[in-house]
Design a protein around this motif. Structure first.
Motif, PDB file in Angstrom:
ATOM      1  N   ALA A 160      41.714  45.453  43.238  1.00 40.20           N
ATOM      2  CA  ALA A 160      43.254  44.552  43.670  1.00 40.20           C
ATOM      3  C   ALA A 160      42.676  43.340  43.672  1.00 40.20           C
ATOM      4  N   GLU A 161      41.825  42.784  44.049  1.00 44.54           N
ATOM      5  CA  GLU A 161      41.567  41.359  44.270  1.00 44.54           C
ATOM      6  C   GLU A 161      41.360  40.600  42.893  1.00 44.54           C
ATOM      7  N   ALA A 162      40.548  41.290  41.890  1.00 46.86           N
ATOM      8  CA  ALA A 162      40.690  40.923  40.514  1.00 46.86           C
ATOM      9  C   ALA A 162      41.988  40.934  39.844  1.00 46.86           C
ATOM     10  N   ALA A 163      42.794  42.091  39.945  1.00 51.43           N
ATOM     11  CA  ALA A 163      44.049  41.924  39.444  1.00 51.43           C
ATOM     12  C   ALA A 163      44.922  40.965  39.747  1.00 51.43           C
ATOM     13  N   ALA A 164      44.809  40.629  41.060  1.00 53.09           N
ATOM     14  CA  ALA A 164      45.788  39.754  41.556  1.00 53.09           C
ATOM     15  C   ALA A 164      45.265  38.227  41.128  1.00 53.09           C
ATOM     16  N   LYS A 165      44.098  38.153  41.217  1.00 50.81           N
ATOM     17  CA  LYS A 165      43.433  36.777  40.375  1.00 50.81           C
ATOM     18  C   LYS A 165      43.984  36.826  38.999  1.00 50.81           C
ATOM     19  N   ALA A 166      44.280  38.056  38.368  1.00 53.43           N
ATOM     20  CA  ALA A 166      44.686  37.860  36.923  1.00 53.43           C
ATOM     21  C   ALA A 166      46.042  37.883  36.777  1.00 53.43           C
ATOM     22  N   GLY A 167      46.683  37.735  37.967  1.00 52.87           N
ATOM     23  CA  GLY A 167      48.195  37.546  37.907  1.00 52.87           C
ATOM     24  C   GLY A 167      49.121  38.653  38.246  1.00 52.87           C
ATOM     25  N   PHE A 168      48.551  39.631  38.655  1.00 57.19           N
ATOM     26  CA  PHE A 168      49.313  40.905  39.344  1.00 57.19           C
ATOM     27  C   PHE A 168      49.915  40.378  40.353  1.00 57.19           C
ATOM     28  N   THR A 169      51.255  40.577  40.763  1.00 54.65           N
ATOM     29  CA  THR A 169      51.798  40.034  41.845  1.00 54.65           C
ATOM     30  C   THR A 169      51.799  41.050  43.044  1.00 54.65           C
ATOM     31  N   GLN A 170      51.877  42.458  42.638  1.00 56.90           N
ATOM     32  CA  GLN A 170      52.301  43.294  43.617  1.00 56.90           C
ATOM     33  C   GLN A 170      51.321  44.631  43.336  1.00 56.90           C
ATOM     34  N   VAL A 171      49.960  44.182  43.394  1.00 56.70           N
ATOM     35  CA  VAL A 171      48.908  45.323  43.425  1.00 56.70           C
ATOM     36  C   VAL A 171      48.482  45.533  44.995  1.00 56.70           C
ATOM     37  N   PHE A 172      48.433  46.765  45.273  1.00 54.59           N
ATOM     38  CA  PHE A 172      48.123  47.082  46.719  1.00 54.59           C
ATOM     39  C   PHE A 172      47.036  47.939  46.679  1.00 54.59           C
ATOM     40  N   ASN A 173      46.202  47.932  47.679  1.00 53.90           N
ATOM     41  CA  ASN A 173      44.893  48.866  47.820  1.00 53.90           C
ATOM     42  C   ASN A 173      45.687  50.155  48.755  1.00 53.90           C
TER      43      ASN A 173
END
Length: 160
Positions: free
Chosen positions: A116-129
């Motif tokens: 989730a952290e990697a996805a958020a850093k790549a611009g995903f705005t609504q990624v949850f664990n």
């Protein structure tokens, strides 16, 4: 073009709570939800469930029916998948891409937090664990699934 207030799609209350908790805890991604909440969000069509465990784990331990799969790490050594973000983008492209509400699931919630952290850093705005993961935490007897996790909660899963 400016976005009007009515153009913004409100998140379900469970995700708004998860986002507030993530801000409070300074998590680098949108937040975390328990397995029962994740299942309800998926059933209601509010989110996509992406299993980030290895293919071997899904096959031999079980997986959630109709969940998407993008391995965070592969093989028995769990070598980090360098294509994770690109593969995740491809899997969710038709459902909103980096704006899609994505719930990431692993064994215990730890790898999915990293994903989730990697996805958020790549611009995903609504990624949850998905907290607790598929199997849950190890208990005092060194067993998983006795106190938390997807299977502990009696949620749907299948095994090959």
């Amino acid at each position: 073009m400016s976005m009007e207030v009515e153009d913004v799609i409100a998140l379900p209350p469970a995700l708004e709570q998860a986002r507030a908790q993530a801000i409070e805890k300074n998590w680098p991604y949108a937040g975390g939800v328990t397995p029962p909440v994740a299942w309800q969000l998926v059933q209601d069509g509010h989110a996509l469930l992406v299993d980030v465990r290895s293919g071997e784990e899904r096959k031999f331990v079980g997986h959630v029916p109709d969940s998407l799969h993008v391995a965070w790490a592969t093989g028995t050594a769990l070598t980090r998948n360098p294509r994770f973000v690109r593969e995740l983008e491809a899997k969710v492209a038709k459902d909103g891409g980096k704006e899609a509400v994505v719930l990431l699931l692993c064994r215990s919630g730890k790898r999915s937090a990293l994903a989730a952290e990697a996805a958020a850093k790549a611009g995903f705005t609504q990624v949850f664990n998905v907290l607790q993961g598929f199997e849950g935490e190890i208990d005092a007897r060194q067993h998983r699934g006795g106190s938390d996790g997807w299977r502990f909660h009696g949620l749907p899963w299948v095994q090959d």
